[in-house]
Design a protein around this motif. Structure first.
Motif, PDB file in Angstrom:
ATOM      1  N   ARG A  44       0.827  -1.210   0.000  1.00 16.44           N
ATOM      2  CA  ARG A  44       0.000   0.000   0.000  1.00 16.44           C
ATOM      3  C   ARG A  44       0.862   1.261   0.000  1.00 16.44           C
ATOM      4  O   ARG A  44       0.572   2.220  -0.722  1.00 16.44           O
ATOM      5  N   LEU A  45       1.902   1.262   0.837  1.00 11.08           N
ATOM      6  CA  LEU A  45       2.778   2.421   0.871  1.00 11.08           C
ATOM      7  C   LEU A  45       3.477   2.614  -0.467  1.00 11.08           C
ATOM      8  O   LEU A  45       3.595   3.739  -0.968  1.00 11.08           O
ATOM      9  N   ASN A  47       2.804   5.945  -2.751  1.00 16.04           N
ATOM     10  CA  ASN A  47       3.966   6.789  -2.999  1.00 16.04           C
ATOM     11  C   ASN A  47       4.259   6.878  -4.492  1.00 16.04           C
ATOM     12  O   ASN A  47       4.649   7.936  -5.004  1.00 16.04           O
ATOM     13  N   ALA A  48       4.082   5.775  -5.219  1.00 17.06           N
ATOM     14  CA  ALA A  48       4.342   5.774  -6.658  1.00 17.06           C
ATOM     15  C   ALA A  48       3.411   6.744  -7.387  1.00 17.06           C
ATOM     16  O   ALA A  48       3.842   7.520  -8.252  1.00 17.06           O
ATOM     17  N   ILE A  49       2.131   6.711  -7.033  1.00 11.86           N
ATOM     18  CA  ILE A  49       1.163   7.607  -7.688  1.00 11.86           C
ATOM     19  C   ILE A  49       1.489   9.063  -7.365  1.00 11.86           C
ATOM     20  O   ILE A  49       1.478   9.933  -8.244  1.00 11.86           O
ATOM     21  N   ALA A 107      -2.507   6.210   1.415  1.00  7.60           N
ATOM     22  CA  ALA A 107      -1.585   5.160   1.850  1.00  7.60           C
ATOM     23  C   ALA A 107      -1.207   5.340   3.315  1.00  7.60           C
ATOM     24  O   ALA A 107      -1.129   4.367   4.075  1.00  7.60           O
ATOM     25  N   ALA A 108      -0.971   6.580   3.731  1.00  3.84           N
ATOM     26  CA  ALA A 108      -0.619   6.820   5.127  1.00  3.84           C
ATOM     27  C   ALA A 108      -1.771   6.459   6.061  1.00  3.84           C
ATOM     28  O   ALA A 108      -1.561   5.893   7.144  1.00  3.84           O
ATOM     29  N   LEU A 109      -2.989   6.754   5.647  1.00  4.83           N
ATOM     30  CA  LEU A 109      -4.151   6.411   6.469  1.00  4.83           C
ATOM     31  C   LEU A 109      -4.315   4.906   6.630  1.00  4.83           C
ATOM     32  O   LEU A 109      -4.778   4.429   7.670  1.00  4.83           O
TER      33      LEU A 109
END
Length: 446
Positions: free
Chosen positions: A29-30, A34-36, A204-206
């Motif tokens: 998920r991270l 991050n990629a997007i 992603a952070a959530l």
């Protein structure tokens, strides 16, 4: 799920990029978020210097963007690392990502309103740098908590390779926008794309699990203050290998990073338009291609020596690119430079994550943020100032030669770096920096 090194055929394991970290849901998920977000960031990375050069017609002002970014990194990067070691790293990443969102929205608004202020551009770049300095150490330190230790080099390679893939596609798309529309339309579109895609990193952070700090060895509460920063600096001062790895990266970026020259060179040599997109993408193309055949990096034993050779290769390739007169040849040579940069980046980050204990990773990632993000900004200033005084050719070629020579001199003067090897062996022991045996898990943090 147990992730075993025997899951892939031997030849594929040696050369193809290692995808096993993606089997870990939290890391996946991270990585995706991050990629997007990184793809969107590339639009801003091209648009800001192009807008600055259009406003001022001076590469020195483009170089000043590096100063605007570096000063907040220096001030907040170390503090951000201390925060990442003191509180939940997920919360730190989320807060920094939201602040970055605000900075990008500011760039969008000023472009829509046609403010045309170089000083405002510098201020918004500084704000985005503050956001990166806060969130960057936490994001980097998270990796070693999300994947098994033996997969840290593979996860690091995936991060860098994906970032380079976005750095290829993003500038090319930004160059296309600049070629199709005039700046009054292209710049707001570029900033709007970044603002939209940055939402993926917030998502992603959530979705990450809580990442509270490990207990302090003395049993006291963790504090994100000056004492914590001093403790991190003291640990780094007693780790020659890490110090040297940071120093050689600074040499590579400060002396041989030609990014601030791209708008001028694209305009004067190649007629502007899509040429600037190719210049901004070329280094990333090389890193992407190197990442796709990076399976061997995780098996390297002489990591310090490989780091030095990669930096020397980077400097030589950049210098040769400055000598080239055709756009395609400049791109090819910068592709080679990008491949060397991928190798040096992965090796150095893997050394840091495996060498350092988890309780120190946030602070060391703070230093890493200052070096990795600040070095190119200082390189922008160096290139812009040299171009203003001696011309873009001298700034470009001379910087590449200087980086290669200084990297060799550093390695000769301080052989601890070239002698470094990561922990290995069935008994978990190694001889590190000539100081005798060291437990393999002493720098792993669990």
């Amino acid at each position: 799920m147990t992730v075993s090194s025997t899951d892939r055929p031997r030849e594929q394991r040696r050369w193809a990029i290692d995808l096993r970290p993606l089997r870990v849901p939290a890391y996946r998920r991270l990585w995706a978020g991050n990629a997007i977000a990184m793809f969107g960031f590339q639009f801003t990375a091209v648009a800001v210097p192009v807008e600055m050069y259009a406003l001022t017609e001076d590469s020195l002002w483009v170089g000043l963007l590096g100063v605007a970014a570096f000063v907040p990194l220096l001030v907040f990067g170390l503090w951000g690392g201390a925060v990442a070691d003191a509180i939940d790293r997920r919360r730190v990443l989320l807060g920094g990502s939201v602040l970055l969102w605000v900075a990008v929205l500011g760039l969008l608004v000023q472009a829509l309103l046609g403010v045309g202020s170089p000083v405002l551009l510098l201020a918004l770049v500084a704000l985005s740098s503050v956001a990166f300095a806060i969130s960057g150490p936490a994001r980097g330190a998270l990796v070693a908590r999300l994947v098994p230790t033996e997969l840290v080099p593979a996860a690091t390679t995936l991060n860098f390779t994906t970032a380079m893939a976005t750095a290829v596609l993003g500038p090319l798309a930004a160059g296309l926008i600049l070629a199709i529309w005039d700046l009054g339309v292209a710049l707001p579109v570029a900033y709007a794309v970044d603002a939209t895609l940055l939402a993926a990193l917030v998502w992603a952070a959530l979705r990450l699990p809580a990442m509270p700090p490990e207990p302090d060895p003395d049993g006291g509460p963790r504090q994100a203050g000056l004492r914590s920063i001093v403790d991190g600096v003291r640990y780094l001062a007693g780790s020659p290998v890490l110090l040297l790895s940071f120093a050689i990266d600074l040499i590579a970026m400060v002396f041989a990073f030609p990014r601030a020259l791209f708008p001028e060179v694209a305009t004067e040599r190649f007629g502007g338009g899509a040429a600037v997109g190719w210049l901004y993408s070329s280094i990333a193309i090389g890193s992407l291609l190197a990442g796709l055949v990076s399976g061997w990096i995780g098996q390297v034993r002489r990591q310090g020596l490989v780091l030095v050779l990669a930096v020397v290769g980077w400097g030589v390739a950049v210098a040769l690119a400055g000598l080239a007169g055709q756009l395609w040849l400049v791109v090819v040579l910068l592709v080679l430079a990008g491949a060397a940069d991928l190798v040096s980046s992965v090796v150095r980050q893997s050394m840091l994550l495996i060498y350092a204990p988890d309780r120190m990773r946030g602070r060391l990632q703070g230093v890493n943020t200052v070096v990795v993000a600040g070095g190119p900004r200082l390189g922008d200033l160096r290139a812009g100032a040299m171009a203003a005084g001696f011309g873009s050719g001298v700034a470009w070629i001379g910087g590449g030669v200087a980086a290669a020579v200084l990297a060799v001199l550093l390695a000769v003067a301080f052989p601890a770096l070239t002698r470094y090897r990561p922990p290995t062996g069935a008994d978990g022991r190694e001889h590190d920096e000539g100081r005798g045996p060291r437990r393999a898990n002493d720098g792993v943090g669990g």
